[in-house]
Design an enzyme around this catalytic site. Structure first.
Site, short mmCIF file in Angstrom:
data_model
loop_
_atom_site.label_atom_id
_atom_site.label_comp_id
_atom_site.label_asym_id
_atom_site.label_seq_id
_atom_site.Cartn_x
_atom_site.Cartn_y
_atom_site.Cartn_z
N HIS A 168 -4.35 -7.90 0.26
CA HIS A 168 -3.69 -6.60 0.30
C HIS A 168 -2.89 -6.40 1.58
CE1 HIS A 168 -3.29 -2.33 -0.74
NE2 HIS A 168 -3.64 -2.04 0.49
N TYR A 195 -3.09 11.01 0.73
CA TYR A 195 -3.68 10.93 -0.60
C TYR A 195 -3.67 12.29 -1.27
CZ TYR A 195 -5.36 6.21 0.45
OH TYR A 195 -5.43 4.88 0.75
N ASP A 244 0.85 -1.18 0.00
CA ASP A 244 0.00 0.00 0.00
C ASP A 244 0.89 1.25 0.00
OD1 ASP A 244 -3.08 0.68 0.37
OD2 ASP A 244 -1.99 2.04 1.69
#
Length: 438
Positions: free
Chosen positions: A414, A362, A223
């Site tokens: 993930h 982000y 990630d």
């Protein structure tokens, strides 16, 4: 008192709270064979590394239970699956346990079982776990978590990586382990200004490893941890021997014609192989139905942040949604992780009020340069079957020009280190084997 004096006083109070009672407990855990004992004494004095211990006030836990009890619930979804998001019955069951059965003190004990520290890098206090192996010639390794994760998702690999002989490995495959919390996550300080993008974090991690006395080391991540490891690979600081990732950045590896089709919503190019066509279809589905969370935090992290800071159930729903989407057991995170493990992570975000600050990475990444140079240092990749994007080796080689290891495994998603710690650890041993010194 001026605004600046108020801010300074607040920072001092925060540090005093975090460091209270830390030194004796942390050094008792560390013992004599610590990285601090190995590091240069003048460096330590200048760079100020503090032992750290988690001690959340009881009042904060009481406030959490009261907020959970006072939740105002929405109407249930109007479909029979999670196509509209987290299903009401599932979240109510989790929250009921959170309020009446979950014990944060056990989570504290998990963290406090490992040596933890704070150090200031580029103006921010950085929290990290640091465990040295008992085996000679262990390879220093820094592993970075992602979102919506934390150091909790990495704790199960500490034993297998630092003590491989107890987990089916060999002594020559041991690692010294550093697990930092990304700025704005967990117990690391929240940036007060802009600019803490993956590139800046990558530079901070190199400072951290060298501050701990490691002249040579390797880096790993999934990630955001993978994006930060990629940034370290591009920067290639002296002493970084190589990187391993279990999540590949789509923007850097998809061929231009395929990327164009994805952006425009056009059909896949006709000349794709069966494997490439499957990757294209999955990427298109993710962009159409699974990318909304990133679009929101990449453009409006502050707006979504009010709900995450004020409502523990809102925070839990936001995180549970991505756990359900990304674990190998799609839609059923409790089949991959225990309820306690899920709540350890969510509660950490709640107690540190980092739902908003963690989302800003982000925004920072969206505001940065979207052009990515190839990575020329040795790189390794493991593809877990539950990962969102699983490109073929030929695509990975578009960015990793010195790909020394590429493997596809048969289980795990993930959150690979969290879901499959033994398999994850075995992959890291194999991936970094060529980079070990005799």
């Amino acid at each position: 008192m001026t605004a600046e004096e108020t801010a300074n006083a607040s920072a001092l109070s925060r540090r005093a709270l975090l460091l209270n009672g830390a030194a004796v407990a942390a050094f008792a855990v560390l013992g004599p064979a610590t990285a601090l004992a190995q590091a240069d004494a003048t460096t330590l004095e200048a760079d100020d590394i503090h032992p750290f211990r988690v001690e959340i006030p009881a009042a904060a836990l009481l406030d959490l239970r009261q907020r959970l009890a006072a939740t105002r619930w929405p109407d249930p979804e109007t479909v029979d699956d999670h196509a509209q998001g987290v299903q009401l019955a599932k979240l109510q069951s989790l929250v009921r346990y959170w309020e009446t059965g979950y014990d944060w003190r056990k989570a504290e004990a998990k963290l406090n079982a490992f040596p933890q520290f704070l150090t200031n890098i580029d103006g921010l206090d950085i929290h990290f776990v640091h465990v040295r192996s008992r085996h000679a010639n262990a390879l220093p390794l820094i592993i970075t978590h992602g979102w919506p994760g934390s150091v909790f998702e990495l704790l199960k690999v500490v034993g297998p990586l630092t003590d491989p002989t107890a987990h089916g490995g060999n002594a020559v495959e041991a690692f010294h382990l550093v697990l930092p919390s990304i700025p704005g996550f967990g117990f690391s300080e929240k940036p007060k200004g802009t600019g803490w993008n993956p590139g800046r974090i990558a530079r901070a991690w190199d400072v951290l490893m060298k501050r701990l006395g490691y002249r040579e080391y390797v880096s790993q991540g999934g990630d955001w941890g993978a994006i930060i490891s990629d940034a370290m690979g591009r920067q290639a600081p002296p002493g970084l021997l190589g990187i391993h990732v279990n999540r590949i950045e789509r923007a850097t590896t998809i061929p231009p014609d395929i990327a164009k089709a994805l952006r425009s919503g056009d059909p896949a190019p006709a000349d794709l192989t069966v494997e490439e066509r499957a990757v294209f279809d999955e990427a298109m589905a993710f962009l159409n139905k699974g990318f909304g969370y990133a679009a929101i935090m990449g453009t409006r992290p502050q707006t979504i942040g009010y709900g995450l800071a004020d409502s523990p159930v809102g925070l839990a729903a936001w995180f549970y949604d991505k756990l359900a989407d990304w674990v190998f057991t799609r839609g059923e995170p409790e089949r991959a992780l225990s309820r306690d493990e899920i709540l350890d992570n969510i509660t950490l975000y709640w107690l540190t009020n980092t739902g908003t600050s963690s989302g800003r990475i982000y925004w920072e990444n969206s505001a940065g340069n979207s052009k990515f140079a190839p990575i020329a240092i040795p790189a390794a990749v493991t593809i877990f079957p539950g990962e969102v994007y699983r490109p073929p080796k030929s695509w990975a080689e578009r960015v990793y020009t010195k790909l020394i290891y590429y493997n596809r495994v048969d289980k795990g998603g993930h959150f690979a280190a969290w879901e499959e710690p033994e398999l994850f650890s075995a992959e890291l041993r194999a991936a970094f084997r060529p980079l070990r010194r005799p």
